[in-house]
Write a protein that holds these residues in place. Structure first.
Motif, short mmCIF file in Angstrom:
data_model
loop_
_atom_site.label_atom_id
_atom_site.label_comp_id
_atom_site.label_asym_id
_atom_site.label_seq_id
_atom_site.Cartn_x
_atom_site.Cartn_y
_atom_site.Cartn_z
N GLU A 119 -17.38 63.01 60.55
CA GLU A 119 -18.46 63.75 59.67
C GLU A 119 -18.57 64.95 60.26
N GLY A 120 -18.47 65.47 61.26
CA GLY A 120 -18.75 66.61 61.63
C GLY A 120 -17.70 67.60 61.31
N PRO A 124 -20.24 70.50 58.62
CA PRO A 124 -20.87 71.23 59.76
C PRO A 124 -22.32 71.57 59.72
N GLY A 125 -22.95 71.39 60.80
CA GLY A 125 -24.27 71.62 61.16
C GLY A 125 -24.98 70.42 60.84
N LYS A 151 -23.81 51.44 59.78
CA LYS A 151 -23.11 52.06 58.68
C LYS A 151 -22.64 53.55 59.02
N ASP A 152 -23.73 54.29 59.57
CA ASP A 152 -23.71 55.66 60.23
C ASP A 152 -23.56 55.52 61.62
N PHE A 153 -22.16 54.79 62.04
CA PHE A 153 -22.03 54.77 63.50
C PHE A 153 -21.95 55.87 64.07
N GLN A 154 -21.50 57.03 63.74
CA GLN A 154 -21.31 58.18 64.36
C GLN A 154 -22.70 58.62 64.92
N GLN A 155 -23.69 58.53 63.59
CA GLN A 155 -25.00 59.18 63.83
C GLN A 155 -25.70 58.25 64.81
#
Length: 282
Positions: A119-120, A124-125, A151-155
């Motif tokens: 996602e990053g 970006p940001g 669902k937003d595992f990276q988050q």
């Protein structure tokens, strides 16, 4: 059930709960609530005496003004839904000024590289915006536990790192992905899908399930190629990325290693609507 728009009012409630030694759970949302949100809130209600639910469409985590403008806002319906769930819920629905003050700026965070993957790369940001708003909310609400969907595992991994960086005492709880009967991961963005897109969108999860099934016997290169083929001729869904990554640092891999946990991550556009999903592979 109480609904607050002012920082001072939620601070007064939190101070009263702390004085009474009541445990506080926190579920941050951007509204347009669905059954996935309710599952998080119901778990929070089981594990805490009071639950604060924030409803705030955070401007600093959007990469395009169009996406921010089009994000569904259903505050009245959200409040009605929560009022039926429990009287122990406190809703915090502030304006950006109540959260950020006069300067709506993101803190620049170093999440040890977690913010640069997946996602990053494409937003970006984004995680600076997520980290900043959650720092504000955690400071205001001062919860013992905060609940996030996988669902937003990276988050989820970044929020855990945020708590570590900011030396906060809140415990971050990850909760399973809530899905439609079709397998499509529930998201507030799903409300913007038309019927054709809704009929095609379950392909996202069905491909992830097949990757999980094949992960033990097929190479990462083969799986990446197969995923691309599933979407290349689909008129409704366009693959943005698919990556198999280590859970520990979210770095994508080319080869599997023993004694390492992996997840598959995917982002797909249905028209202008961006959908993400992931699955544990081992």
């Amino acid at each position: 059930m109480r609904v607050h728009g002012k920082r001072r009012d939620i601070l007064n409630d939190v101070a009263a709960f702390n004085k009474q030694n009541k445990t506080i759970g926190f579920v941050p949302t951007m509204g347009a609530l669905h059954k996935g949100h309710l599952a998080l809130i119901e778990r929070a209600l089981k594990e805490n005496q009071k639950v604060v639910v924030s409803i705030f469409v955070n401007p600093t985590q959007f990469n395009t003004s169009e996406d921010l403008v089009n994000y569904p806002r259903t505050l009245d319906a959200d409040i009605e839904l929560l009022s039926k769930l429990s009287k122990e819920i406190i809703v915090f629905a502030p304006t950006p000024k109540e959260v950020y003050g006069d300067e709506m700026l993101s803190i620049k965070y170093d999440f040890e590289g977690l913010e640069n993957e997946m996602e990053g790369k494409y937003r970006p940001g984004h995680f600076d915006g997520v980290g900043t708003v959650l720092k504000h909310f955690f400071t205001i609400v001062n919860p013992g536990k905060a609940y996030f969907g996988e669902k937003d595992f990276q988050q989820l991994q970044i929020v855990k790192k945020l708590v570590e960086i900011e030396k906060m005492s809140v415990q971050i709880i990850g909760c399973p992905i809530y899905r439609e009967e079709s397998g499509l991961a529930l998201s507030s963005r799903n409300k913007r899908l038309n019927q054709k897109q809704l009929s095609e969108a379950p392909l996202i999860y069905s491909t992830l399930k097949q990757v999980k099934k094949d992960f033990g016997t097929k190479s990462v290169t083969t799986l990446n190629k197969w995923i691309s083929e599933q979407f290349e001729n689909n008129d409704e869904l366009k693959l943005e990325y698919f990556e198999i990554a280590k859970v520990s640092d979210l770095k994508s891999i080319k080869r599997k290693q023993k004694d390492t946990k992996y997840r598959a991550f995917i982002a797909v556009f249905a028209g202008e609507i961006r959908l993400i999903d992931n699955i544990a592979l081992n």
